[in-house]
Design an enzyme around this catalytic site. Structure first.
Site, PDB file in Angstrom:
ATOM      1  N   ASP A  13      16.140 -72.367  -3.280  1.00 16.30           N
ATOM      2  CA  ASP A  13      17.174 -71.322  -3.275  1.00 16.30           C
ATOM      3  C   ASP A  13      16.772 -70.091  -2.459  1.00 16.30           C
ATOM      4  O   ASP A  13      17.604 -69.230  -2.187  1.00 16.30           O
ATOM      5  CB  ASP A  13      17.405 -70.819  -4.706  1.00 16.30           C
ATOM      6  CG  ASP A  13      18.471 -71.596  -5.458  1.00 16.30           C
ATOM      7  OD1 ASP A  13      19.509 -71.898  -4.857  1.00 16.30           O
ATOM      8  OD2 ASP A  13      18.257 -71.875  -6.654  1.00 16.30           O
TER       9      ASP A  13
ATOM     10  N   LYS B 227      25.666 -81.077  -6.974  1.00 19.17           N
ATOM     11  CA  LYS B 227      24.377 -81.066  -6.277  1.00 19.17           C
ATOM     12  C   LYS B 227      23.717 -82.450  -6.359  1.00 19.17           C
ATOM     13  O   LYS B 227      23.212 -82.966  -5.374  1.00 19.17           O
ATOM     14  CB  LYS B 227      23.475 -79.965  -6.870  1.00 19.17           C
ATOM     15  CG  LYS B 227      23.988 -78.568  -6.491  1.00 19.17           C
ATOM     16  CD  LYS B 227      23.345 -77.417  -7.255  1.00 19.17           C
ATOM     17  CE  LYS B 227      24.046 -76.104  -6.856  1.00 19.17           C
ATOM     18  NZ  LYS B 227      23.573 -74.917  -7.527  1.00 19.17           N
TER      19      LYS B 227
ATOM     20  N   GLN C  65      19.480 -73.558 -12.246  1.00 19.30           N
ATOM     21  CA  GLN C  65      20.854 -73.079 -12.111  1.00 19.30           C
ATOM     22  C   GLN C  65      21.051 -71.749 -12.848  1.00 19.30           C
ATOM     23  O   GLN C  65      20.683 -71.617 -14.021  1.00 19.30           O
ATOM     24  CB  GLN C  65      21.824 -74.146 -12.652  1.00 19.30           C
ATOM     25  CG  GLN C  65      23.285 -73.840 -12.453  1.00 19.30           C
ATOM     26  CD  GLN C  65      23.723 -73.876 -10.987  1.00 19.30           C
ATOM     27  OE1 GLN C  65      23.139 -74.550 -10.156  1.00 19.30           O
ATOM     28  NE2 GLN C  65      24.767 -73.133 -10.678  1.00 19.30           N
TER      29      GLN C  65
HETATM   30  N1  GUN Z   1      24.450 -70.079  -9.538  1.00 17.81           N
HETATM   31  C1  GUN Z   1      25.450 -69.781  -8.670  1.00 17.81           C
HETATM   32  N2  GUN Z   1      25.059 -70.012  -7.394  1.00 17.81           N
HETATM   33  C2  GUN Z   1      23.778 -70.438  -7.465  1.00 17.81           C
HETATM   34  C3  GUN Z   1      22.832 -70.821  -6.469  1.00 17.81           C
HETATM   35  O1  GUN Z   1      23.076 -70.803  -5.258  1.00 17.81           O
HETATM   36  N3  GUN Z   1      21.617 -71.220  -6.954  1.00 17.81           N
HETATM   37  C4  GUN Z   1      21.311 -71.229  -8.280  1.00 17.81           C
HETATM   38  N4  GUN Z   1      20.093 -71.606  -8.626  1.00 17.81           N
HETATM   39  N5  GUN Z   1      22.181 -70.868  -9.215  1.00 17.81           N
HETATM   40  C5  GUN Z   1      23.399 -70.481  -8.807  1.00 17.81           C
END
Ligand code: GUN
Length: 287
Positions: free
Chosen positions: A117, A50, A94
């Site tokens: 998200d 990311k 996350q």
């Molecule tokens: N963990 C796995 N996929 C995601 C996601 O799309 N966003 C977040 N914040 N955590 C994750």
């Protein structure tokens, strides 16, 4: 006949180039903040991707890595600071979080205008009523890769295997918004293979390595594999390989289109995260 591959790496690269062009013309650059609690190896890799994604298109990124024993109150205090910081456009915490921290409390604490998200319960509601701030990244990546390959969703029977808050449920909402007829199923669905066989578009997000076999797929169906599963393989340098939820070799003999793992929905998720950060930035500066 062999299915056409929906190449997420290539499609995400095109999207990133479009985003980069837009970001380069901006004086103030959008900024994403990623918070990682603990040292889950897969989460570390995702967070790294990311950050790299932001850098590559000229966006700002900031990473906060907190130890696994961080008290919930300390994490909430960090989120409060980020919510109040005018330089921050998007906040991503996350998942999964350590067990002693309530995911609900954390996701609910992120300001809805910075919820990159779309996991805040209010944004989940906006998604359900058809007008979200931004769309959740992985489901948005699924829709975008189909749109960019002119796959018709309208009227199609889309079967989503998996009912997680991150993928299954929001993906069903987005498919509905595209006028698909949607079935959500899961590991306890009666005769799961038969339900899958009725899909024109089969989206697998159940987190079980290669559970969906070739004979679960209708001839000519579009197969979208969201699963990313680590499977031990001592012959490989890392000691494991990544496979999806779909038995790829079998499925690609039956499907019309298929996403590979890796190189399918994974890179699309990152591209949509960057796109969401830009969207939140534009919405915020226009307020
Ligand atoms: N963990 C796995 N996929 C995601 C996601 O799309 N966003 C977040 N914040 N955590 C994750």
């Amino acid at each position: 006949m062999s299915a056409l591959i929906l190449d997420g790496t290539k499609t995400a690269c095109q999207i990133r180039a479009e985003l980069q062009a837009e970001v380069s013309s901006m004086q103030i650059k959008p900024k994403l903040v990623v918070v990682l609690v603990g040292d889950d190896p897969a989460s570390k890799v995702y967070v790294g991707m990311k950050e790299k994604g932001c850098r590559e298109i000229g966006m700002l990124s900031e990473k906060h890595v907190l130890p696994g024993n961080t008290p919930e109150a300390a994490l909430l205090a960090l989120i409060d600071r980020l919510n109040a910081d005018p330089s921050v456009d998007g906040i991503l915490c996350q998942l999964p979080l350590p067990k002693h921290i309530s995911e609900h409390n954390v996701l609910e604490r992120i300001a809805i205008q910075k919820d990159v998200d779309c996991f805040h319960p209010m944004n989940v509601g906006y998604l359900a009523t058809g007008n979200p701030f931004v769309k959740p990244c992985t489901p948005a990546g699924v829709i975008e890769i189909m749109k960019r390959h002119s796959i018709t969703m309208k009227g199609a029977h889309a079967v989503v295997v998996g009912r997680s808050n991150i993928v299954g449920k929001p993906l069903a909402q987005l498919l509905l918004a595209e006028h698909a007829t949607v079935t959500i199923c899961h590991s306890r669905t009666n005769d799961l293979p038969a339900v899958c066989r009725s899909a024109d578009i089969l989206c697998a997000a159940i987190g079980k390595p290669e559970i969906i076999k070739g004979d679960w797929i209708k001839k000519g169906a579009v197969v979208i594999d969201v699963g990313v599963n680590r499977v031990d393989d001592a012959s490989l340098p890392k000691g494991y390989k990544l496979v999806g939820d779909v038995a790829y070799n079998e499925a690609s003999q039956v499907a019309s289109y298929i996403t590979p793992v890796p190189g399918g929905i994974g890179p699309m998720t990152i591209a949509m995260l960057l796109s969401n950060t830009l969207e939140l930035h534009k919405k915020r500066i226009s307020l």
